[in-house]
Motif scaffolding. Structure first.
Motif, PDB file in Angstrom:
ATOM      1  N   THR A 122       0.833  -1.202   0.000  1.00 30.91           N
ATOM      2  CA  THR A 122       0.000   0.000   0.000  1.00 30.91           C
ATOM      3  C   THR A 122       0.871   1.258   0.000  1.00 30.91           C
ATOM      4  OG1 THR A 122      -0.288  -0.079   2.405  1.00 30.91           O
ATOM      5  CG2 THR A 122      -2.008  -1.099   1.060  1.00 30.91           C
ATOM      6  N   THR A 123       1.992   1.218   0.683  1.00 26.10           N
ATOM      7  CA  THR A 123       2.918   2.355   0.660  1.00 26.10           C
ATOM      8  C   THR A 123       3.476   2.548  -0.734  1.00 26.10           C
ATOM      9  OG1 THR A 123       3.499   2.040   2.982  1.00 26.10           O
ATOM     10  CG2 THR A 123       5.044   3.324   1.633  1.00 26.10           C
ATOM     11  N   TYR A 124       3.907   1.467  -1.388  1.00 23.79           N
ATOM     12  CA  TYR A 124       4.430   1.575  -2.757  1.00 23.79           C
ATOM     13  C   TYR A 124       3.381   2.193  -3.687  1.00 23.79           C
ATOM     14  CZ  TYR A 124       5.869   0.633  -7.447  1.00 23.79           C
ATOM     15  OH  TYR A 124       6.170   0.807  -8.782  1.00 23.79           O
ATOM     16  N   LEU A 125       2.146   1.748  -3.567  1.00 26.38           N
ATOM     17  CA  LEU A 125       1.101   2.211  -4.478  1.00 26.38           C
ATOM     18  C   LEU A 125       0.786   3.695  -4.302  1.00 26.38           C
ATOM     19  CD1 LEU A 125      -1.290  -0.873  -4.389  1.00 26.38           C
ATOM     20  CD2 LEU A 125       0.253  -0.194  -6.249  1.00 26.38           C
ATOM     21  N   THR A 126       1.031   4.240  -3.118  1.00 27.26           N
ATOM     22  CA  THR A 126       0.774   5.664  -2.902  1.00 27.26           C
ATOM     23  C   THR A 126       2.034   6.510  -3.019  1.00 27.26           C
ATOM     24  OG1 THR A 126       0.973   5.397  -0.506  1.00 27.26           O
ATOM     25  CG2 THR A 126      -1.245   5.262  -1.454  1.00 27.26           C
ATOM     26  N   THR A 127       3.167   5.973  -2.583  1.00 32.78           N
ATOM     27  CA  THR A 127       4.422   6.726  -2.585  1.00 32.78           C
ATOM     28  C   THR A 127       5.579   5.778  -2.889  1.00 32.78           C
ATOM     29  OG1 THR A 127       3.467   8.021  -0.780  1.00 32.78           O
ATOM     30  CG2 THR A 127       5.784   8.403  -1.271  1.00 32.78           C
ATOM     31  N   PRO A 128       5.830   5.461  -4.161  1.00 29.69           N
ATOM     32  CA  PRO A 128       6.918   4.537  -4.493  1.00 29.69           C
ATOM     33  C   PRO A 128       8.264   5.053  -3.954  1.00 29.69           C
ATOM     34  CG  PRO A 128       5.575   4.990  -6.423  1.00 29.69           C
ATOM     35  CD  PRO A 128       5.140   5.952  -5.350  1.00 29.69           C
ATOM     36  N   SER A 129       9.028   4.160  -3.355  1.00 32.62           N
ATOM     37  CA  SER A 129      10.317   4.529  -2.778  1.00 32.62           C
ATOM     38  C   SER A 129      11.291   3.368  -2.910  1.00 32.62           C
ATOM     39  CB  SER A 129      10.146   4.889  -1.305  1.00 32.62           C
ATOM     40  OG  SER A 129      11.393   4.991  -0.663  1.00 32.62           O
ATOM     41  N   ILE A 130      12.539   3.687  -3.182  1.00 29.36           N
ATOM     42  CA  ILE A 130      13.576   2.654  -3.273  1.00 29.36           C
ATOM     43  C   ILE A 130      13.731   1.927  -1.941  1.00 29.36           C
ATOM     44  CG2 ILE A 130      15.510   4.183  -2.733  1.00 29.36           C
ATOM     45  CD1 ILE A 130      15.459   1.275  -5.285  1.00 29.36           C
ATOM     46  N   ASP A 131      13.399   2.580  -0.839  1.00 29.80           N
ATOM     47  CA  ASP A 131      13.542   1.978   0.480  1.00 29.80           C
ATOM     48  C   ASP A 131      12.636   0.772   0.688  1.00 29.80           C
ATOM     49  OD1 ASP A 131      15.436   3.921   1.142  1.00 29.80           O
ATOM     50  OD2 ASP A 131      13.898   5.269   1.926  1.00 29.80           O
ATOM     51  N   LEU A 132      11.621   0.615  -0.140  1.00 27.08           N
ATOM     52  CA  LEU A 132      10.696  -0.515  -0.024  1.00 27.08           C
ATOM     53  C   LEU A 132      11.239  -1.785  -0.676  1.00 27.08           C
ATOM     54  CD1 LEU A 132       7.448   1.445  -0.906  1.00 27.08           C
ATOM     55  CD2 LEU A 132       8.189   0.704   1.376  1.00 27.08           C
ATOM     56  N   PHE A 133      12.339  -1.658  -1.432  1.00 24.38           N
ATOM     57  CA  PHE A 133      12.887  -2.779  -2.192  1.00 24.38           C
ATOM     58  C   PHE A 133      14.072  -3.424  -1.484  1.00 24.38           C
ATOM     59  CE2 PHE A 133      10.610  -0.346  -5.324  1.00 24.38           C
ATOM     60  CZ  PHE A 133      10.075  -1.303  -6.158  1.00 24.38           C
ATOM     61  N   ALA A 134      14.149  -4.752  -1.577  1.00 25.92           N
ATOM     62  CA  ALA A 134      15.313  -5.478  -1.078  1.00 25.92           C
ATOM     63  C   ALA A 134      16.531  -5.117  -1.933  1.00 25.92           C
ATOM     64  CB  ALA A 134      15.053  -6.982  -1.136  1.00 25.92           C
TER      65      ALA A 134
END
Length: 100
Positions: free
Chosen positions: A7-19
């Motif tokens: 849900t965070t990615y869908l609203t605010t994509p961020s490199i921090d969400l990726f392994a």
């Protein structure tokens, strides 16, 4: 219900969400690792102007979810429904495939 990472990615994509060794496939091209994914995120954010609406979600297995988004904008065709297929490990995105 989608995990918070998605849900965070869908609203605010961020490199921090990726392994660290994540992979993203979009428009038939695979981007590997954070450096390539960061460049893809930057390019995606500036290439077109569009709106998104989450229209469906489903869980495929313990680590994989699909979020279907309806996009409208100034890209070729103007509208599309895209499947965002996420695989997570330890609350980080390890794979993301975006396809109609």
């Amino acid at each position: 219900m989608l995990p918070n990472t998605i849900t965070t990615y869908l609203t605010t994509p961020s490199i921090d969400l990726f392994a660290e060794h994540a992979e993203v496939t979009d428009e038939g091209k695979t981007h590997r690792g954070r450096a390539e994914i960061r460049a893809w995120l930057d390019r995606s954010a500036s290439e077109y102007t569009y709106t998104t609406e989450l229209v469906d979600t489903r869980q495929l297995d313990a680590n994989t979810w699909v979020a279907v988004n309806h996009l409208e904008g100034n890209f070729p065709g103007g509208t599309v429904d895209l499947n965002f297929t996420f695989t997570l490990d330890n609350n980080q995105i390890t794979h993301l495939v975006i396809a109609p």
